[in-house]
Design a protein around this motif. Structure first.
Motif, short mmCIF file in Angstrom:
data_model
loop_
_atom_site.label_atom_id
_atom_site.label_comp_id
_atom_site.label_asym_id
_atom_site.label_seq_id
_atom_site.Cartn_x
_atom_site.Cartn_y
_atom_site.Cartn_z
N ASP A 73 0.82 -1.22 0.00
CA ASP A 73 0.00 0.00 0.00
C ASP A 73 0.85 1.26 0.00
O ASP A 73 0.54 2.24 0.69
N GLU A 74 1.92 1.24 -0.79
CA GLU A 74 2.77 2.42 -0.99
C GLU A 74 2.75 2.75 -2.49
O GLU A 74 3.75 2.59 -3.20
N PRO A 75 1.58 3.21 -3.00
CA PRO A 75 1.45 3.33 -4.47
C PRO A 75 2.37 4.37 -5.09
O PRO A 75 2.78 4.21 -6.24
N ARG A 76 2.70 5.45 -4.37
CA ARG A 76 3.58 6.46 -4.95
C ARG A 76 4.99 5.91 -5.13
O ARG A 76 5.64 6.14 -6.15
N ARG A 77 5.47 5.20 -4.12
CA ARG A 77 6.80 4.61 -4.23
C ARG A 77 6.80 3.52 -5.30
O ARG A 77 7.79 3.35 -6.03
N ALA A 78 5.70 2.78 -5.40
CA ALA A 78 5.59 1.76 -6.45
C ALA A 78 5.67 2.41 -7.82
O ALA A 78 6.40 1.95 -8.71
N GLU A 79 4.92 3.50 -8.01
CA GLU A 79 4.92 4.17 -9.31
C GLU A 79 6.31 4.69 -9.66
O GLU A 79 6.75 4.58 -10.82
N GLU A 80 7.01 5.22 -8.69
CA GLU A 80 8.36 5.74 -8.94
C GLU A 80 9.29 4.65 -9.47
O GLU A 80 10.01 4.85 -10.45
N GLU A 81 9.28 3.47 -8.84
CA GLU A 81 10.15 2.38 -9.28
C GLU A 81 9.72 1.84 -10.64
O GLU A 81 10.56 1.55 -11.50
N LEU A 82 8.42 1.69 -10.84
CA LEU A 82 7.94 1.13 -12.10
C LEU A 82 8.23 2.07 -13.27
O LEU A 82 8.54 1.62 -14.37
N LEU A 83 8.14 3.38 -13.02
CA LEU A 83 8.46 4.33 -14.09
C LEU A 83 9.95 4.29 -14.43
O LEU A 83 10.33 4.51 -15.60
N LYS A 84 10.81 4.01 -13.46
CA LYS A 84 12.23 3.83 -13.74
C LYS A 84 12.42 2.67 -14.72
O LYS A 84 13.21 2.74 -15.66
N ALA A 85 11.69 1.58 -14.47
CA ALA A 85 11.80 0.42 -15.35
C ALA A 85 11.33 0.76 -16.77
O ALA A 85 11.96 0.38 -17.76
N VAL A 86 10.22 1.49 -16.87
CA VAL A 86 9.70 1.86 -18.19
C VAL A 86 10.72 2.71 -18.94
O VAL A 86 11.00 2.48 -20.13
N GLN A 87 11.31 3.70 -18.25
CA GLN A 87 12.28 4.57 -18.90
C GLN A 87 13.51 3.79 -19.35
O GLN A 87 14.02 3.99 -20.46
N ARG A 88 13.98 2.88 -18.51
CA ARG A 88 15.15 2.08 -18.87
C ARG A 88 14.86 1.23 -20.10
O ARG A 88 15.69 1.11 -21.00
N LEU A 89 13.68 0.63 -20.14
CA LEU A 89 13.32 -0.22 -21.27
C LEU A 89 13.14 0.60 -22.55
O LEU A 89 13.50 0.15 -23.64
N GLU A 90 12.59 1.80 -22.43
CA GLU A 90 12.48 2.66 -23.61
C GLU A 90 13.86 2.99 -24.16
O GLU A 90 14.08 3.01 -25.38
N ASP A 91 14.82 3.26 -23.27
CA ASP A 91 16.19 3.55 -23.71
C ASP A 91 16.81 2.34 -24.41
O ASP A 91 17.49 2.48 -25.43
N ILE A 92 16.58 1.15 -23.85
CA ILE A 92 17.11 -0.07 -24.48
C ILE A 92 16.54 -0.22 -25.89
O ILE A 92 17.27 -0.45 -26.86
N GLU A 93 15.23 -0.10 -26.01
CA GLU A 93 14.59 -0.28 -27.32
C GLU A 93 15.14 0.71 -28.34
O GLU A 93 15.42 0.35 -29.49
N ARG A 94 15.27 1.97 -27.92
CA ARG A 94 15.76 2.99 -28.85
C ARG A 94 17.16 2.64 -29.32
O ARG A 94 17.46 2.69 -30.53
N ARG A 95 18.03 2.25 -28.41
CA ARG A 95 19.42 1.99 -28.78
C ARG A 95 19.55 0.70 -29.58
O ARG A 95 20.36 0.62 -30.51
N VAL A 96 18.75 -0.31 -29.25
CA VAL A 96 18.79 -1.54 -30.04
C VAL A 96 18.24 -1.30 -31.44
O VAL A 96 18.74 -1.84 -32.42
N ALA A 97 17.20 -0.46 -31.53
CA ALA A 97 16.66 -0.12 -32.85
C ALA A 97 17.71 0.58 -33.70
O ALA A 97 17.79 0.37 -34.92
N GLU A 98 18.56 1.40 -33.07
CA GLU A 98 19.62 2.08 -33.81
C GLU A 98 20.65 1.10 -34.36
O GLU A 98 21.36 1.40 -35.32
N LEU A 99 20.72 -0.10 -33.76
CA LEU A 99 21.61 -1.13 -34.29
C LEU A 99 21.00 -1.88 -35.46
O LEU A 99 21.63 -2.77 -36.03
N GLY A 100 19.75 -1.55 -35.80
CA GLY A 100 19.11 -2.18 -36.95
C GLY A 100 18.16 -3.30 -36.61
O GLY A 100 17.81 -4.10 -37.48
N ALA A 101 17.73 -3.39 -35.35
CA ALA A 101 16.81 -4.47 -34.96
C ALA A 101 15.47 -4.31 -35.68
O ALA A 101 14.97 -3.20 -35.85
#
Length: 822
Positions: free
Chosen positions: A651-679
């Motif tokens: 029942d700590e939804p704000r802290r949960a959202e903070e961590e989950l948004l970190k994961a989303v941002q990290r994954l977006e960065d991975i996708e962008r950089r892998v796409a630049e490699l021609g994936a």
């Protein structure tokens, strides 16, 4: 509503294991350049400035980019194509197709990728299919033909699947196999896959009516056929459904035999995922009647007996039945079956009898494998060397199982004899890794290779089931102790677990143990030889491509040379004695992440967060190797998701959202950089699936814990754009019902056959639709079939009590009975 509880897993794509080397600089400032011609400028800064300015115009830039396209220099056309692929929309499809005859292969590949862009949905689908099929047949460049076929697969439309079916039948090798490989494992391709399989095993008379499916195509589509059988209602239960598997296992082509074996395994794995153990047993019984090797049938019966709804005593009977089969076989095969029989009997006994002494069975099994290893098949031809590597892997697994048995019997994880056994398992995994590197040139591996194998304790007894000799809570305790033992013999490989202190250096550090250190160095040398061999081959291919087209640049071939040169440079640095690092050849394990998820499922969210936090901290402090850069960051994102989900539980939804948004941002960065490699989109999809999971967790957190349905809907819509399977369709139905769009919700429900992973969300959707009987039916199924322990079941009951989607059921006595804590 609940998020998917499945263990997300992203495959380690070869093109994504390295950090991007020589990526284009970003944010460069340049003097303004008028119009589109800046893209044609040979000055990279001027081209970048024009790119950013035109991208800002969005779809309005498309006519500008197309104007004078054919007369622009090659680098200008490549820049224009890249930007078109990004900003063009559904109304521009015809314009893009008109440019597909460009003389430059890289330009054509870029434009082909645009035609499969997911956000185009069904726009001009037939026009796109026709263009891609023509490009698959007629393009002079092999990479463009292959890209076009993969684009057809990414469309996931019936007309695209039919086009791939035609290409698989009509193209020469090797293109026809690429067409078959590109067929998606979805219902839209089902008829095409079934037709290709049927024609592959047709009689000569039947084959004269339609072209017989070539063996290389058959080898590609059989595994897809196996997965489709599992998803079909009653699939695999008729002799006709099973016939291709039985005939394929006896096919004269080794590739078809292997594909039929994979189809068989995929069918059973999918049935397990769907929770259909009974159907799996019926399929196995039918296959035995059709002449499948009895040992294969008993082996899989034993494995399935460990699954939910199974019977460990049945596993023991099936394991012993393997030894009773008197079927002619080559001596080495016979001994491998003996090992599997002894091993499975030992694991079943371990699950059934508290304090059982299974060591005699393990000793006999070890003697069988040691006898096979003594034959030194690693000095023979490639097929026998491959078998030697597989036996080393099984021998390491056996030592791991012996350590688990000792822990179950009460041995302390810090016991020196137990740790010595774990060290032997680690050395054997390094030997297997070296053998694989010498065969294939690739050297990365992990403890997870062992822990995820089909005979691993994690597949057999660490399943969360209430076993006679091992309760779910005891299982979690054994796993935690095993993690510490594994961390004690190679700490960097097992983040999240504290190694035992004061151990001898040769036990605690692989590079201080001369046998393991020699293996690490040999693995690096094998990788070096493999990269040099690949580099030599790539240089030769680049020269040949340049000779064939002297006025064009062999972009794909030269890019591969550049990548391999970068890897060669890295390997030479790591071969220096002072630079050798175990993480140059080993990827950190996900074991702590799995345990964190299981602890949360058992209602122990604080313990889950502690181990996940330790794993994150150690991954970051140890550093992410360039050899597994993207895999490492994907793993960090999954850990951040585990931490966020634990905060949701508390029942700590704000802290949960903070961590989950970190994961989303990290994954977006991975996708962008892998796409630049021609994936390709298909190669990017596993990363998008993980990001979709993070966004679904954010949606659940917002809806249930924050009480903010609008915020939840925003997160969910972002998730649905990334992943559109049955699980996501049920969630979409839930959101449609929540917003009062009942007919849309019911239509979505009709599209999905219920299976265990969607029971809870089916209950939520029916409750929102005002159908309490169906809602309670699925809630009861959820509590009965998806939770092996009382702790896990009670956690689900607590969640249901506060879930707003189930509010309409709260006054129903049946609901109170189902979710009342016991």
């Amino acid at each position: 509503m609940m998020a998917d509880r499945s263990h997300w897993s992203v495959g380690l794509m070869a093109l994504a294991l390295l950090a991007p080397i020589g990526a284009p600089a970003r944010g460069l400032q340049a003097a303004p350049v008028d119009g589109v011609h800046g893209l044609d400028d040979s000055d990279p800064e001027a081209a970048r400035a024009a790119w950013e300015r035109l991208r800002g115009q969005g779809a309005a830039a498309v006519p500008i980019l197309c104007d004078g396209f054919g007369s622009a220099p090659v680098h200008g056309r490549r820049n224009r194509a890249g930007l078109l692929a990004e900003v063009a929309g559904p109304d521009d499809i015809g314009r893009v197709i008109a440019l597909l005859d460009d003389p430059d292969a890289e330009v054509r590949s870029t434009l082909v990728a645009f035609l499969a862009r997911p956000d185009l949905a069904g726009a001009a689908i037939e026009l796109r299919v026709v263009a891609l099929e023509a490009r698959s047949r007629d393009d002079v460049a092999g990479p463009v033909r292959r890209a076009a076929m993969r684009a057809l697969g990414d469309l996931d439309e019936e007309s695209a699947a039919r086009a791939l079916g035609r290409l698989a039948r009509e193209l020469p090798a090797p293109d026809r196999a690429v067409a078959a490989e590109s067929l998606p494992s979805t219902p839209r391709a089902s008829d095409v896959v079934r037709g290709l399989v049927a024609d592959g095993f047709a009689s000569e008379r039947s084959a004269s009516l339609r072209r017989r499916t070539p063996d290389d195509v058959l080898a590609q589509v059989l595994p897809t056929y196996g997965r489709m059988l599992a998803d079909q209602l009653g699939g695999g239960e008729s002799a006709r459904d099973r016939a291709p598997l039985v005939i394929g296992l006896r096919h004269p082509s080794r590739a078809v035999q292997q594909a039929a074996g994979q189809a068989f395994r995929d069918l059973l794995a999918r049935l397990r995922e769907l929770g259909e153990a009974d159907r799996a047993m019926r399929v196995l019984a039918g296959l035995e009647l059709q002449g499948l090797d009895g040992r294969v049938v008993h082996y899989h019966r034993a494995r399935f007996a460990f699954f939910p709804g199974g019977d460990p005593e049945g596993a023991r009977r099936a394991a012993r039945a393997i030894r009773a089969v008197r079927q002619g076989a080559e001596d080495r095969d016979r001994r491998l079956w003996l090992f599997r029989s002894l091993y499975l009997e030992a694991m079943a006994t371990l699950a059934l009898e508290a304090g059982a002494d299974v060591e005699p069975l393990f000793v006999e099994a070890a003697a069988v494998l040691d006898g096979l290893l003594a034959e030194r098949m690693d000095r023979a031809d490639e097929s026998l060397r491959t078998r030697h590597v597989e036996i080393l892997h099984q021998r390491a697994l056996l030592e791991l199982a012996r350590a688990v048995a000792a822990l179950v019997a009460g041995t302390d994880a810090s016991d020196r004899a137990l740790l010595e056994r774990v060290r032997v398992a680690h050395r054997l995994t390094l030997e297997a890794q070296l053998g694989f590197a010498e065969l294939n040139g690739e050297a990365l591996s992990s403890w997870d290779t062992l822990l995820e194998s089909e005979l691993s304790p994690f597949r057999l007894i660490f399943t969360g089931l209430e076993l006679p000799a091992l309760s779910p809570q005891a299982s979690l305790a054994v796993q935690a102790e095993l993690g510490r033992a594994l961390a004690s013999v190679s700490p960097a490989e097992m983040p999240g677990f504290a190694p035992f202190p004061d151990l001898p250096p040769e036990l605690a550090d692989p590079l201080q143990d001369f046998r393991r250190a020699d293996l690490v160095e040999a693995i690096l040398e094998a990788r070096s030889a493999g990269i040099w061999k690949a580099l030599t081959k790539a240089r030769r291919a680049a020269k040949l491509a340049q000779a064939r087209s002297p006025h064009a640049i062999a972009v794909e071939e030269l890019s591969l040379v550049q990548e391999l040169m970068a890897r060669w440079s890295m390997i030479k640095r790591s071969l220096r004695l002072d630079a050798v690092d175990i993480l140059d050849v080993r990827i950190p394990s996900s074991f702590a992440l799995w345990l964190a998820r299981d602890l949360r499922a058992a209602g122990r969210s604080q313990a889950s967060r502690r181990i996940a936090t330790r794993m994150r901290d150690e991954l970051q402090s140890n550093g992410i190797s360039n050899w597994w850069y993207y895999a490492g960051h994907e793993r960090l994102a999954e850990v951040e998701m585990a931490i966020g989900n634990s905060w949701t539980e508390e029942d700590e939804p704000r802290r949960a959202e903070e961590e989950l948004l970190k994961a989303v941002q990290r994954l977006e960065d991975i996708e962008r950089r892998v796409a630049e490699l021609g994936a390709s989109p298909r190669q990017l999809q596993p990363y998008r699936n993980v990001r979709s999971g993070a966004l679904v967790s954010l949606a659940v957190n917002a809806n249930v814990k924050m009480g903010d349905p609008e915020r939840a809907l925003e997160y969910y819509e972002r998730a649905y754009e990334l992943r559109q399977d049955d699980f996501m369709r049920i969630l979409l139905a839930c959101y449609r019902a929540r917003s009062g769009r009942d007919e849309e919700a019911r239509a979505l429900l009709r599209e999905v056959r219920p299976y265990p992973q969607v029971y809870y969300n089916m209950a939520c959707t029916h409750a929102l639709l005002g159908d309490p009987a169906r809602a309670l039916e699925f809630l009861e199924k959820e509590l009965e079939e998806n939770h092996a322990s009382d702790a896990s079941r009670n956690r689900q009951r607590e969640w249901a009590q506060s879930d707003p989607d189930l509010a309409s059921l709260r006054q129903d006595p049946r609901f109170e009975q189902l979710v009342g804590l016991r």
